[in-house]
Scaffold this active site. Structure first.
Site, PDB file in Angstrom:
ATOM      1  N   GLY A   1      -3.531   1.512  -0.012  1.00 42.84           N
ATOM      2  CA  GLY A   1      -4.108   0.765  -1.113  1.00 42.84           C
ATOM      3  C   GLY A   1      -3.172   0.176  -2.079  1.00 42.84           C
ATOM      4  CB  CYS A   2      -3.610  -2.308  -4.960  1.00 38.99           C
ATOM      5  SG  CYS A   2      -5.030  -1.427  -5.635  1.00 38.99           S
ATOM      6  CE1 TYR A   3      -3.964   1.102 -10.546  1.00 43.83           C
ATOM      7  CE2 TYR A   3      -5.829   1.480  -9.249  1.00 43.83           C
ATOM      8  CZ  TYR A   3      -5.362   0.947 -10.395  1.00 43.83           C
ATOM      9  OH  TYR A   3      -6.036   0.316 -11.697  1.00 43.83           O
TER      10      TYR A   3
ATOM     11  CB  THR B   1       1.352  -0.378  -2.329  1.00 43.91           C
ATOM     12  OG1 THR B   1       0.764  -0.307  -1.263  1.00 43.91           O
ATOM     13  CG2 THR B   1       2.621  -1.146  -1.994  1.00 43.91           C
TER      14      THR B   1
END
Lengths: 345, 345, 345, 345
Positions: free
Chosen positions: D148-150, D152
């Site tokens: 996921g973005c967060y 990472t």
């Protein structure tokens, strides 16, 4: 009707004072000073004021200021401390929106602001104007140091926890974010739209001038020196501060009564709104309004209290709070001139 | 103190009406209806209204509306025309912020709005509520059709030229730009922040519903049918319309008296501000304010008059103009509740 | 592999050149000059370049520049005209992104830029580098004057109409809008985020420096002097220009063949995209890409052709077009280094 | 040259995959599926892709997907887990950008995603594709769960501290902020420009789906279960995540070696950039680029390590990392197709 002067009116807090005072029924603005723009009508610089003020910026003139009942300083730091003593001697009351009189420890002040304080007596006598903490002292004060924007959002959010001694005061964290108007209106490359539009960053993460002010206020609330980490960030928008606060409860069982504690603490405060537990205050809900809106959160199996607190940095974080302080000082209804809802959307 | 109802209050014009009426001393809001959100407190949807209104959205109830002195419609087109006749019969006065009663030629209306008009009698009797043109008729009107946002900015900007017959009325061009709030508050992909942030485009360039409304108003001002090209654009911001208007002077020599013509035409208008020749009105100078601000320009060796006209689409372009109309209809001071300066920055 | 120098690299066109050249397989950047920032690594000012360039800004050094095959000027006006003659004498080729060599009539140039031209010979010999018009001349040119941003969007949009003589060339209107990066990267108050965020305005409406450049280009296309009104506007975003163009068809019947005319005119152009009739090009569809995207519109019963044309002001409006010119000059594939799609969203 | 399919291509991660793959020399995109938009050319929905892809969205067709070497899933959760087993059986390799295979504890997954997992075997065998941690496993993997973005941004920022056991792992705080594109491209009122423009707020503060993913990754790095508080916020911009991380050093003396520790940890990583101590990474410095940029901070007399970590949520937080994983899986140069600098400004 009182006579009001504004020193240093070309910045965003200056125009915001005028915007608010334009509809204040008990105030007559006598002068607004600016050395650099003397002679320019304020409505030429700020066309939203066309039709509201005929004033032009003028050179600071102590005689004119002394004829006022109240003078607001909306100046960079270092200006008010030089002019205040004479105004005090003349019996004028002052609300200083700059940082000159906020810090009681003048060594700390000198260290963060890079100059020696030139008015130590008045620094001692100034009342730090957070009405939710010291309303009665403000009423009597001749000199009020209007709190900084971040410190307002952070202190109000932490207050009940510290006053009640519920959290580990050595481990407070305040992750705060502000719109660009907080940096003022100087021609700095770093504040160009091309530089900060569509981008987000921390700044001052190794130390920001609002840190000692926050520490002072929180320590007062806690009754002893606190440990607080404060990191400000720049949001690609104009107005608004959101502070997300983290504190560790001594007793996780205390979570059950936090909401009612906050509601009770602020129930008589016209400008603090405690939203239901688990809400997410938006900065736009206070845009243009003298309001601090906050909510509490808990994550599963955690003893960390999370508080999200929002203000408009130019209103409750500056000009609005200054007018609130004025209202208290002069016995006006505290909400006078500050009744309009926020501008949403 | 009059009793006011709002039909269709969940959109941006609904909340804007509430924001303005919250500080209007002569209005008591009795109800705000929404079929989809009935039961929800308005302050839950619009937290800026927390502390200002205890109202919840309610199902539309004609009995309740008939007990009001005035009803605002802030509904999609097609709603007001069905409810208005009964309210008219009950003696209620109405300001309709939708498009239902703006167009006099009902074939044109049907063509642009895709349905037959169901209240042709009232369409004929409705007063098109642009106070700067028909203030006296508004005073007496039972039903006021509140002008569209683009049409307000465009008509006010062109008015003096057309009324005086100074320009070629067959070749008018209105290049207009609006913030995103003009599209309302529906969950359309095309209006997501991810879609319109940091981008700019024309839309409706082959024909937009405000074109016939503009044509009708300009033709009335000119005294005969005009030819006007109108292209709207979407600005990546929330509030504000700027219209740049182009018209060809019959006699270039007339340039010399245009500024005084405009100033004279609007000198008694509380909500139209003609800036000095060559100024550039900014939409932010009217943000949140019921103001139209405009300025004139000429390029070298050209006989094209350029007018730049700005409004806040939600205020002078919608809710503010509706309250202005209400003030006129009920004999209140025309600026009542609309005095505050725009929010800048 | 050619050696390239950049004079004046601290502005937005400078960093944009570096961003594009970072992935250009035939270019080695030898130097990037800045008097004010000499010694600073470019990646310190522009962290997106960390890991891409080890260069630091350097004082301009003619010897170093003369060792280059090509020098780009990304300087304010008045700089290139003083340095170009020596570089020309040294056999270096130049693409000047400033305005110094764009205007052929040097009186006009002097009038708009406020100084006498110091290199009239080279002003005459410079090729105005709009590849879609004069690709063959660019191939041979030693000095290319890279077009301005607005002029690129406006000229490309009007070209087919004027080349074919289909419209009244005395009544052209170009209503153009630009993101803030077009104003460069100087610390001007008027370009602060706090000043232009969430606001929109016209500027230069009484006359902008790009007007004579537009007039020159359109007159060349039309074969005789045109009459054009050009009003630029400032959009609260960073990148992108949209120009909405209005022209009156001599024969409304010509509408039927306009779309195919435009498609034919640009069918071999790698960087001009004619969208289907009635489309609305968005600036984001060209963000970061060397593309001009346009579409045609007609309103009912009208003989006005409406063209909406979009570019990224920093790419097809500046650095990208400069690299396109370089590719043509050096016989590289014209799209080399310019292949990546725009960044959307 | 490998054959690639994309399942669920209408969202922002879908278009971002296409944007990146458009210039990837070793990839041929065979199909991009969408049930709702089948038949529509991708370039009609995403005009930045005009001229780059002739593809139209198609109904998902397993036969077509099985003919691919690699399939990306850019779908809502719950889709990939149903289709993956058949693709696995067919020998196709998969990078799943959704959350289906990120969480190893399927009870936790079911709890946060509101459904039972339908492919528990593959959930166990999937490799969590954070190359900076498990590059070798990715190389061999048939199924990669793209982070996921967060998670990472947060994991990369905390990694060195936890791997070395330098901090109190029971008291980690991650205050993270994201642009609006992270919420995808559905027509939700809450994501309208009118709702989130010029505003900032926390969301999911009582618990967000990325919390268990973050906890899993940090626990793996620490070697035991960590305590982490994670609060996401919504920034009024499109792309970019900034995470400010707070951790308490066991030994304040360790501050002296943190910078070199971080630099050493990431020195061979092409997509992690450790800036000098005290720097402030900006999200724009990674806009459009597959980069994580970070910096360390310390406040006076504090033993709290502050890390600011930025990524583009659509690139290193989604599509770029997916292509990086693909490059690793197929033995391409890891940076292939990901070389271009970020788009700044």
């Amino acid at each position: 009707m009182i006579k009001v002067g504004i020193v240093g009116g070309t910045g965003y807090t200056g125009v915001e004072l005028l915007r608010i005072l334009a509809v204040h029924p008990e105030v007559s603005v006598q002068c607004i000073t600016s050395r650099s723009e003397a002679g320019m009508p304020v409505a030429d610089m700020y066309p939203n004021l066309r039709g509201h003020f005929d004033l032009a910026f003028s050179e600071p003139d102590v005689a004119v200021l002394k004829a006022c009942d109240l003078v607001f300083f909306a100046t960079p730091h270092g200006v008010a401390m030089r002019m205040v003593p004479e105004l005090m001697a003349g019996g004028v009351r002052v609300v200083d929106l700059s940082a000159d009189f906020r810090i009681k420890d003048l060594d700390v002040w000198a260290n963060w602001y890079g100059m020696a304080h030139e008015s130590p007596d008045w620094a001692e006598r100034a009342v730090y104007g957070l009405p939710e903490v010291v309303r009665d002292e403000i009423r009597q004060a001749q000199l009020v140091a209007n709190p900084g924007c971040y410190p307002t959002a952070v202190q109000l959010g932490f207050l009940p926890l510290l006053e009640e001694g519920l959290v580990d005061a050595s481990r407070l964290i305040a992750d705060a974010k502000s719109g660009a108007s907080g940096a003022g209106r100087q021609g700095k490359i770093g504040m160009l739209h091309g530089e900060i539009g569509e981008s987000f960053k921390a700044y001052g993460a190794s130390g920001h001038r609002h840190l000692p002010e926050i520490r002072q206020g929180l320590s007062a609330a806690a009754g002893s020196s606190v440990g607080v980490t404060f990191v400000p960030h720049l949001i690609p928008m104009i107005r608004g501060i959101e502070a997300t606060l983290y504190a560790e409860l001594h007793d996780p069982g205390a979570f059950d009564r936090l909401q009612s504690l906050y509601e009770a603490r602020f129930q008589d405060e016209p400008f603090v709104d405690v939203m239901p537990f688990g809400s997410h205050p938006e900065t736009r809900s206070v845009r243009g309004a003298n309001q601090c809106r906050m909510a509490l959160h808990r994550q599963e199996n955690s003893n960390i209290v999370i508080v999200s607190s929002v203000i408009d940095n130019l209103v409750k974080g500056a000009a609005g709070q200054a007018v609130q302080n004025m209202n208290i000082m002069f016995g006006f209804r505290e909400t006078m001139g500050l009744e309009a809802p926020a501008l949403l959307p």
